[in-house]
Design an enzyme around this catalytic site. Structure first.
Site, PDB file in Angstrom:
ATOM      1  CG  LEU A  29      40.153  47.347  34.014  1.00  0.00           C
ATOM      2  CD1 LEU A  29      38.855  47.933  34.570  1.00  0.00           C
ATOM      3  CD2 LEU A  29      40.902  48.045  34.708  1.00  0.00           C
ATOM      4  CD  GLU A  36      38.573  53.110  41.001  1.00  0.00           C
ATOM      5  OE1 GLU A  36      39.765  53.448  40.301  1.00  0.00           O
ATOM      6  OE2 GLU A  36      37.695  53.088  41.991  1.00  0.00           O
TER       7      GLU A  36
END
Length: 208
Positions: A29, A36
């Site tokens: 990521l 999140e």
């Protein structure tokens, strides 16, 4: 329950993407947003009753880049898709050569008695194929409202088949990309297929 009978399961995609729909860089990521990540965990691990599980489908590269977090997925079984692996990879429960085989495994005896929802974790080709499946009803897509350097992107999907159901926006200041991006604005979208049918007590959406 007939052992050969197919029991349809909801198939749902979940992802976060930045302004240009980027979702990854070098297998990782591009951002660090604890809130999140917690939303992701809470969503894919939620089941209706004890003893039930969700089935998470991972592409091989996606799985291998996430080994350090696999212990966090309570109430979950993991299928890794691979045409090259000859055995089940570390920490996974099953390996299947392709997406249809994984769906069949989840929807027939004995797993059909245990599995509630099939969640698609990535990567891109798995997202593409699952979004076209007739059992796919929802896409959970978080818009990370910032620009990141990415080499992997969330695929296009048929906007005539899917429509946005709701959005939930929250903002906590300005972007701060390192080392914690908690201040980024996020816009969560729940996107569903247009038509619906009911199986049991759960309302699904499906493609015509």
């Amino acid at each position: 329950m007939g052992k050969d009978k197919v029991h349809p399961k909801p198939i749902r995609l979940i992802a976060a993407a930045c302004n240009d729909m980027g979702i990854g860089k070098d297998g990782q990521l591009p951002w660090n947003i604890p809130k999140e990540f917690q939303f992701f965990l809470d969503t894919v691990t939620s089941v209706s009753s004890p003893g039930k599980s969700n089935l998470l489908i991972w592409g091989r590269k996606c799985w291998l880049s996430s080994l350090e977090i696999t212990h966090l997925f309570r109430n979950c079984l993991h299928i890794v898709l691979s045409r090259t692996l000859s055995s089940v990879p570390k920490h996974a429960d099953y390996v299947c050569q392709d997406f249809p085989s994984a769906v069949e495994l989840a929807s027939t005896f004995p797993l059909c008695n245990q599995v509630e929802t099939i969640w698609i974790i990535g990567g891109v080709e798995v997202y593409k194929e699952s979004a076209r499946h007739p059992w796919c009803d929802l896409i959970y897509l978080t818009h990370v409202m910032a620009d990141f350097d990415c080499d992997t992107y969330f695929p296009e999907f048929d906007r005539e088949v899917y429509e946005q159901l709701e959005t939930c926006e929250y903002c906590r200041g300005t972007a701060n990309h390192q080392p914690d991006d908690s201040s980024l604005s996020l816009d969560r979208k729940l996107i569903a297929c247009h038509d619906s049918f009911e199986i049991g007590q759960r309302l699904f959406m499906f493609k015509v």
